[in-house]
Design a protein around this motif. Structure first.
Motif, PDB file in Angstrom:
ATOM      1  N   GLN A   1       8.833 -64.169   7.553  1.00 55.40           N
ATOM      2  CA  GLN A   1       8.261 -63.217   6.618  1.00 55.40           C
ATOM      3  C   GLN A   1       7.658 -63.988   5.447  1.00 55.40           C
ATOM      4  O   GLN A   1       8.376 -64.672   4.730  1.00 55.40           O
ATOM      5  N   GLY A   2       6.353 -63.911   5.284  1.00 56.41           N
ATOM      6  CA  GLY A   2       5.684 -64.617   4.197  1.00 56.41           C
ATOM      7  C   GLY A   2       5.873 -66.119   4.283  1.00 56.41           C
ATOM      8  O   GLY A   2       6.012 -66.774   3.259  1.00 56.41           O
ATOM      9  N   GLY A   3       5.937 -66.658   5.489  1.00 57.27           N
ATOM     10  CA  GLY A   3       6.093 -68.092   5.681  1.00 57.27           C
ATOM     11  C   GLY A   3       7.525 -68.586   5.574  1.00 57.27           C
ATOM     12  O   GLY A   3       7.777 -69.783   5.652  1.00 57.27           O
ATOM     13  N   ILE A   4       8.484 -67.656   5.394  1.00 56.11           N
ATOM     14  CA  ILE A   4       9.894 -68.038   5.258  1.00 56.11           C
ATOM     15  C   ILE A   4      10.695 -67.422   6.404  1.00 56.11           C
ATOM     16  O   ILE A   4      10.577 -66.232   6.686  1.00 56.11           O
ATOM     17  N   TRP A   5      11.538 -68.252   7.064  1.00 58.57           N
ATOM     18  CA  TRP A   5      12.398 -67.755   8.128  1.00 58.57           C
ATOM     19  C   TRP A   5      13.619 -67.075   7.514  1.00 58.57           C
ATOM     20  O   TRP A   5      14.274 -67.622   6.647  1.00 58.57           O
ATOM     21  N   ARG A   6      13.896 -65.859   7.979  1.00 56.12           N
ATOM     22  CA  ARG A   6      15.027 -65.079   7.472  1.00 56.12           C
ATOM     23  C   ARG A   6      15.880 -64.571   8.635  1.00 56.12           C
ATOM     24  O   ARG A   6      15.371 -64.301   9.704  1.00 56.12           O
ATOM     25  N   THR A   7      17.197 -64.446   8.367  1.00 56.66           N
ATOM     26  CA  THR A   7      18.103 -63.864   9.354  1.00 56.66           C
ATOM     27  C   THR A   7      17.950 -62.353   9.304  1.00 56.66           C
ATOM     28  O   THR A   7      18.050 -61.762   8.222  1.00 56.66           O
ATOM     29  N   PRO A   8      17.733 -61.706  10.442  1.00 62.23           N
ATOM     30  CA  PRO A   8      17.544 -60.251  10.422  1.00 62.23           C
ATOM     31  C   PRO A   8      18.833 -59.507  10.103  1.00 62.23           C
ATOM     32  O   PRO A   8      19.919 -59.938  10.484  1.00 62.23           O
ATOM     33  N   GLY A   9      18.695 -58.402   9.400  1.00 65.54           N
ATOM     34  CA  GLY A   9      19.847 -57.549   9.110  1.00 65.54           C
ATOM     35  C   GLY A   9      20.193 -56.665  10.286  1.00 65.54           C
ATOM     36  O   GLY A   9      21.274 -56.111  10.362  1.00 65.54           O
ATOM     37  N   GLY A  10      19.285 -56.531  11.211  1.00 64.97           N
ATOM     38  CA  GLY A  10      19.501 -55.725  12.408  1.00 64.97           C
ATOM     39  C   GLY A  10      18.362 -55.961  13.382  1.00 64.97           C
ATOM     40  O   GLY A  10      17.260 -56.349  12.990  1.00 64.97           O
ATOM     41  N   VAL A  11      18.650 -55.740  14.647  1.00 67.20           N
ATOM     42  CA  VAL A  11      17.647 -55.889  15.700  1.00 67.20           C
ATOM     43  C   VAL A  11      17.554 -54.557  16.425  1.00 67.20           C
ATOM     44  O   VAL A  11      18.575 -53.940  16.741  1.00 67.20           O
ATOM     45  N   PHE A  12      16.315 -54.117  16.689  1.00 67.21           N
ATOM     46  CA  PHE A  12      16.089 -52.827  17.333  1.00 67.21           C
ATOM     47  C   PHE A  12      15.201 -53.007  18.550  1.00 67.21           C
ATOM     48  O   PHE A  12      14.353 -53.895  18.586  1.00 67.21           O
ATOM     49  N   VAL A  13      15.412 -52.138  19.557  1.00 65.64           N
ATOM     50  CA  VAL A  13      14.542 -52.084  20.733  1.00 65.64           C
ATOM     51  C   VAL A  13      14.129 -50.631  20.947  1.00 65.64           C
ATOM     52  O   VAL A  13      14.838 -49.705  20.561  1.00 65.64           O
ATOM     53  N   ARG A  14      12.970 -50.468  21.566  1.00 65.14           N
ATOM     54  CA  ARG A  14      12.477 -49.123  21.821  1.00 65.14           C
ATOM     55  C   ARG A  14      12.852 -48.733  23.248  1.00 65.14           C
ATOM     56  O   ARG A  14      12.455 -49.381  24.208  1.00 65.14           O
ATOM     57  N   VAL A  15      13.618 -47.652  23.372  1.00 60.02           N
ATOM     58  CA  VAL A  15      14.064 -47.157  24.668  1.00 60.02           C
ATOM     59  C   VAL A  15      13.612 -45.708  24.791  1.00 60.02           C
ATOM     60  O   VAL A  15      14.010 -44.852  23.999  1.00 60.02           O
ATOM     61  N   SER A  16      12.753 -45.447  25.782  1.00 59.65           N
ATOM     62  CA  SER A  16      12.236 -44.092  26.024  1.00 59.65           C
ATOM     63  C   SER A  16      11.650 -43.467  24.761  1.00 59.65           C
ATOM     64  O   SER A  16      11.906 -42.306  24.446  1.00 59.65           O
ATOM     65  N   GLY A  17      10.922 -44.260  23.988  1.00 61.34           N
ATOM     66  CA  GLY A  17      10.245 -43.761  22.800  1.00 61.34           C
ATOM     67  C   GLY A  17      11.110 -43.688  21.549  1.00 61.34           C
ATOM     68  O   GLY A  17      10.649 -43.255  20.503  1.00 61.34           O
TER      69      GLY A  17
END
Length: 191
Positions: A7-23
């Motif tokens: 993000q903006g040239g800086i690597w950050r640890t995500p607070g959460g990961v999401f996937v799209r399932v059936s919309g």
């Protein structure tokens, strides 16, 4: 192996990961990535839950499982304000067992060990010219037992139980009869 987002040239640890399932976007609890032909765990979502009310003999791992913990995610347990954890015999709160990705405790309430029992009062026998002192009160119990590494943020009270009061002494009221009038009172229980 951690994952990150740039993000903006800086690597950050995500607070959460999401996937799209059936919309519909759904939060992911675990992410594995394949590195050199081997699947490796790259992300574990945190699990948070509250411990509320007036409870006795709480095991944090058992409480987390009962609240829906998957046994893998890091755990953050919060004792809510106004809540009181007490012990019936040993510890008010026990933190033990396996927490593969760590455990944290945020205490905003009271975690207190059991109070000690009061000592017995002394006895007297006037006809035998015997007067006994009162017995010592019992020790108070422990508030918290941590048998695994844990991070604790204490905004409340974590305390052992108070010791019980010693029993009152006795005196000989009448040296010729066993009237027991000189017996001491029992000690008060600890809090």
């Amino acid at each position: 192996m951690p994952i990150g987002t740039k993000q903006g040239g800086i690597w950050r640890t995500p607070g959460g990961v999401f996937v799209r399932v059936s919309g519909t976007w759904q939060r992911v609890k675990l992410v594995h990535v394949r590195v050199a032909g081997i699947w490796q765990l790259a992300f574990v979502d945190a699990f948070s839950f509250n411990i509320s009310g007036s409870l006795v003999d709480v095991n944090l791992r058992s409480a987390a499982v009962a609240a829906g913990w998957n046994g893998i995610s890091s755990v953050t347990a919060t004792v809510t304000s106004g809540s009181v954890l007490n012990a019936s015999s040993n510890y008010a709160l026990v933190i033990n067992g396996s927490f593969p990705n760590g455990v944290s405790l945020i205490n905003n309430g009271i975690i207190a060990g059991r109070g000690g029992v009061g000592g017995a009062g002394g006895t007297a026998r006037g006809d035998l010219q015997v007067a006994n002192g009162g017995a010592a009160g019992g020790a108070g119990g422990h508030g918290l037992l941590a048998q695994v590494p844990v991070t604790i943020f204490n905004n409340g009270i974590i305390a052992g139980g108070g010791g019980g009061g010693g029993g009152g002494g006795s005196t000989i009221a009448n040296q010729f009869v066993d009237d027991g009038s000189g017996s001491g009172g029992g000690g008060g229980g600890g809090k």
